[in-house]
Scaffold this active site. Structure first.
Site, PDB file in Angstrom:
ATOM      1  N   LYS A  78       0.833  -1.200   0.000  1.00 37.42           N
ATOM      2  CA  LYS A  78       0.000   0.000   0.000  1.00 37.42           C
ATOM      3  C   LYS A  78       0.869   1.252   0.000  1.00 37.42           C
ATOM      4  O   LYS A  78       2.049   1.201  -0.285  1.00 37.42           O
ATOM      5  CB  LYS A  78      -0.966  -0.031   1.196  1.00 37.42           C
ATOM      6  CG  LYS A  78      -1.880  -1.252   1.223  1.00 37.42           C
ATOM      7  CD  LYS A  78      -2.759  -1.357  -0.013  1.00 37.42           C
ATOM      8  CE  LYS A  78      -3.908  -0.372   0.006  1.00 37.42           C
ATOM      9  NZ  LYS A  78      -4.842  -0.575  -1.129  1.00 37.42           N
ATOM     10  N   HIS A  96      -1.870   3.235  -7.303  1.00 39.86           N
ATOM     11  CA  HIS A  96      -3.145   3.920  -7.571  1.00 39.86           C
ATOM     12  C   HIS A  96      -2.907   5.350  -8.063  1.00 39.86           C
ATOM     13  O   HIS A  96      -3.411   6.314  -7.497  1.00 39.86           O
ATOM     14  CB  HIS A  96      -4.024   3.930  -6.309  1.00 39.86           C
ATOM     15  CG  HIS A  96      -4.299   2.564  -5.768  1.00 39.86           C
ATOM     16  ND1 HIS A  96      -4.980   1.598  -6.485  1.00 39.86           N
ATOM     17  CD2 HIS A  96      -3.980   1.990  -4.579  1.00 39.86           C
ATOM     18  CE1 HIS A  96      -5.074   0.491  -5.756  1.00 39.86           C
ATOM     19  NE2 HIS A  96      -4.472   0.699  -4.605  1.00 39.86           N
ATOM     20  N   ARG A 131      -3.877  -9.434 -15.493  1.00 39.15           N
ATOM     21  CA  ARG A 131      -3.100  -9.295 -14.261  1.00 39.15           C
ATOM     22  C   ARG A 131      -2.411 -10.609 -13.913  1.00 39.15           C
ATOM     23  O   ARG A 131      -2.999 -11.686 -14.019  1.00 39.15           O
ATOM     24  CB  ARG A 131      -4.017  -8.886 -13.108  1.00 39.15           C
ATOM     25  CG  ARG A 131      -4.669  -7.524 -13.256  1.00 39.15           C
ATOM     26  CD  ARG A 131      -3.927  -6.431 -12.542  1.00 39.15           C
ATOM     27  NE  ARG A 131      -3.775  -6.661 -11.126  1.00 39.15           N
ATOM     28  CZ  ARG A 131      -4.645  -6.254 -10.189  1.00 39.15           C
ATOM     29  NH1 ARG A 131      -5.759  -5.623 -10.533  1.00 39.15           N
ATOM     30  NH2 ARG A 131      -4.405  -6.460  -8.913  1.00 39.15           N
ATOM     31  N   PHE A 135      -4.854  -9.700  -5.537  1.00 28.12           N
ATOM     32  CA  PHE A 135      -5.586 -10.090  -4.339  1.00 28.12           C
ATOM     33  C   PHE A 135      -7.090 -10.167  -4.598  1.00 28.12           C
ATOM     34  O   PHE A 135      -7.879 -10.252  -3.679  1.00 28.12           O
ATOM     35  CB  PHE A 135      -5.348  -9.072  -3.213  1.00 28.12           C
ATOM     36  CG  PHE A 135      -4.001  -9.165  -2.563  1.00 28.12           C
ATOM     37  CD1 PHE A 135      -3.761 -10.092  -1.565  1.00 28.12           C
ATOM     38  CD2 PHE A 135      -2.985  -8.310  -2.930  1.00 28.12           C
ATOM     39  CE1 PHE A 135      -2.529 -10.170  -0.945  1.00 28.12           C
ATOM     40  CE2 PHE A 135      -1.741  -8.370  -2.318  1.00 28.12           C
ATOM     41  CZ  PHE A 135      -1.512  -9.309  -1.320  1.00 28.12           C
ATOM     42  N   ASP A 210     -22.026  -9.818 -15.696  1.00 26.35           N
ATOM     43  CA  ASP A 210     -20.694  -9.447 -16.155  1.00 26.35           C
ATOM     44  C   ASP A 210     -20.843  -8.526 -17.370  1.00 26.35           C
ATOM     45  O   ASP A 210     -21.797  -7.750 -17.442  1.00 26.35           O
ATOM     46  CB  ASP A 210     -19.860 -10.695 -16.460  1.00 26.35           C
ATOM     47  CG  ASP A 210     -18.374 -10.434 -16.241  1.00 26.35           C
ATOM     48  OD1 ASP A 210     -17.919 -10.497 -15.093  1.00 26.35           O
ATOM     49  OD2 ASP A 210     -17.667 -10.152 -17.221  1.00 26.35           O
ATOM     50  N   THR A 214     -23.940  -5.739 -18.212  1.00 20.61           N
ATOM     51  CA  THR A 214     -23.696  -4.327 -17.903  1.00 20.61           C
ATOM     52  C   THR A 214     -23.529  -3.476 -19.149  1.00 20.61           C
ATOM     53  O   THR A 214     -23.546  -2.246 -19.059  1.00 20.61           O
ATOM     54  CB  THR A 214     -22.441  -4.175 -17.024  1.00 20.61           C
ATOM     55  OG1 THR A 214     -21.326  -4.801 -17.659  1.00 20.61           O
ATOM     56  CG2 THR A 214     -22.661  -4.816 -15.659  1.00 20.61           C
ATOM     57  N   VAL A 260     -16.199  -3.420  -3.748  1.00 23.28           N
ATOM     58  CA  VAL A 260     -14.898  -4.072  -3.634  1.00 23.28           C
ATOM     59  C   VAL A 260     -13.826  -3.269  -4.351  1.00 23.28           C
ATOM     60  O   VAL A 260     -12.687  -3.169  -3.907  1.00 23.28           O
ATOM     61  CB  VAL A 260     -14.984  -5.505  -4.198  1.00 23.28           C
ATOM     62  CG1 VAL A 260     -13.602  -6.158  -4.253  1.00 23.28           C
ATOM     63  CG2 VAL A 260     -15.940  -6.341  -3.354  1.00 23.28           C
ATOM     64  N   ASP A 263     -12.949   2.545  -6.303  1.00 23.95           N
ATOM     65  CA  ASP A 263     -12.313   3.436  -7.273  1.00 23.95           C
ATOM     66  C   ASP A 263     -12.728   4.886  -7.025  1.00 23.95           C
ATOM     67  O   ASP A 263     -12.829   5.687  -7.962  1.00 23.95           O
ATOM     68  CB  ASP A 263     -12.696   3.001  -8.693  1.00 23.95           C
ATOM     69  CG  ASP A 263     -11.588   3.261  -9.693  1.00 23.95           C
ATOM     70  OD1 ASP A 263     -10.474   3.588  -9.268  1.00 23.95           O
ATOM     71  OD2 ASP A 263     -11.846   3.139 -10.902  1.00 23.95           O
ATOM     72  N   LEU A 301      -9.370  -4.867   1.898  1.00 27.62           N
ATOM     73  CA  LEU A 301     -10.161  -5.997   2.398  1.00 27.62           C
ATOM     74  C   LEU A 301      -9.344  -7.267   2.639  1.00 27.62           C
ATOM     75  O   LEU A 301      -9.509  -7.922   3.680  1.00 27.62           O
ATOM     76  CB  LEU A 301     -11.304  -6.289   1.422  1.00 27.62           C
ATOM     77  CG  LEU A 301     -12.520  -5.368   1.482  1.00 27.62           C
ATOM     78  CD1 LEU A 301     -13.393  -5.595   0.250  1.00 27.62           C
ATOM     79  CD2 LEU A 301     -13.325  -5.630   2.747  1.00 27.62           C
TER      80      LEU A 301
END
Length: 354
Positions: A78, A96, A131, A135, A210, A214, A260, A263, A301
């Site tokens: 982090k 980020h 990716r 996590f 998914d 959407t 989750v 953003d 999380l």
């Protein structure tokens, strides 16, 4: 492997119990010829003695700033501390900083000022853009688990780290629990898969959306669910899933929202109905009084299951560290950093000697 010095730093965030590199994988790196320095950290789930036994050198917490050799690669998870203002090392962590998040320009200028580089773990990808170390599964799992506990009135604060076995014991439905509907958006990705596993452990059969669902969002159908777990990390602008005007909709059944992705602050945020994440001390925020809507938006999380999540992540990162260099996935990481610097008007030559 070419000569490599990795420096595993202490995490400055007090609730960060995870590590990107567990002792058993640290041993494999040392055996392969890497030099590995590990900072002492009272909160890391694995004690420093296990790293020592694996052949690692030990250093005080935060000592990378003054003691890590310039060629060392500083590894963490982090945010960095606010100082030093000029970052001279290559840093591997989740920065980020590439989607206009608050504080991103200042962070990138710190790297430019010192000639360092950000090798962002989020952008450590294969040649198809997938990716390679994440996590996500555990983030989705915990995001869904906390949402269920909140919806059933059994979420207590402050949150504390636990194990998957202990968590699933409290997730199981008990006599008197009311039935409710749950929706996972982004259900086919890593986070979505974890969310689905947690919801089924809680006795629920979630609706799974998914890309197909959407692309032409049925917002009334979304709002007709009692609980929503968002696992979508948008990479291009899309219509938001929940808007401010939806909060006042008297037909809205949605009562619990678990984001989750977290953003927040990004123009790509698919849930622009809140402006700050929630914390372990206060994991839930009420976004709307009537009809009520509760938000869970915790951006670390997986640290609530630190041993399980660290072990899985480290296993994915290890082969990439064994092949550390300026090409392949690491080269793509570096180029993404340079692109972000160019977008801010920072000359590539300022952005590192790598």
């Amino acid at each position: 492997m070419t000569e490599l010095h990795l420096w595993l730093r202490h995490e400055v965030r007090s609730t960060e119990r995870r590590t990107p590199l567990v002792p058993s994988d640290a041993r494999r790196l040392v055996e392969a010829g890497a030099t590995l320095t590990v900072e002492a950290s009272p909160q890391r789930i694995f004690p420093i003695e296990q790293y020592e036994a694996a052949g690692c050198a030990v250093a005080p917490a935060g000592s990378w700033v003054a003691e890590a050799p310039r060629e060392a690669v500083v590894v963490g998870l982090k945010e960095l501390p606010d100082e030093p203002g000029a970052l001279t090392h290559r840093h591997v962590y989740f920065g980020h900083a590439y989607k206009q998040q608050p504080g991103a320009p200042e962070l990138l200028r710190r790297f430019a000022a010192g000639g360092g580089a950000l090798l962002d773990l989020e952008y450590l990808v294969d040649d198809q853009g997938r990716r390679l170390a994440a996590f996500g599964y555990w983030a989705g799992y915990l995001g869904a688990a906390l949402a269920v506990l909140q919806h059933r009135g059994r979420l207590t604060a402050p949150l504390t780290p636990t194990s998957q076995q202990e968590l699933e014991e409290v997730l199981r439905p008990v006599a008197g629990d009311e039935e409710f509907t749950a929706l996972v958006v982004g259900a086919l990705g890593r986070s979505g898969r974890g969310a689905r596993v947690a919801l089924r452990a809680a006795g629920l059969d979630p609706t799974c959306w998914d890309l197909d669902e959407t692309r032409n969002l049925d917002r009334p159908a979304l709002l007709a669910h009692d609980l929503l777990v968002n696992c979508v990390l948008a990479t291009s602008p899309v219509p938001p899933f929940v808007r401010e005007e939806d909060l006042d909709d008297p037909a809205r059944r949605l009562r619990t929202l678990s984001d989750v992705t977290c953003d927040v602050g990004s123009p790509l945020n698919v849930l622009p109905v809140y402006d700050r994440v929630t914390e372990w001390t206060e994991p839930v925020r009420r976004l709307h009084k009537e009809p009520p809507l509760d938000l869970i938006a915790i951006d670390n999380l997986p640290s609530l299951l630190p041993e399980e999540s660290s072990t899985g992540f480290s296993g994915s990162l290890l082969p990439l560290l064994l092949e550390f260099g300026t090409g392949g996935p690491w080269g793509r990481c570096l180029e993404r950093f340079r692109q972000a610097c160019r977008e801010l008007g920072i000359e590539e030559g300022e952005a590192r000697r790598v």
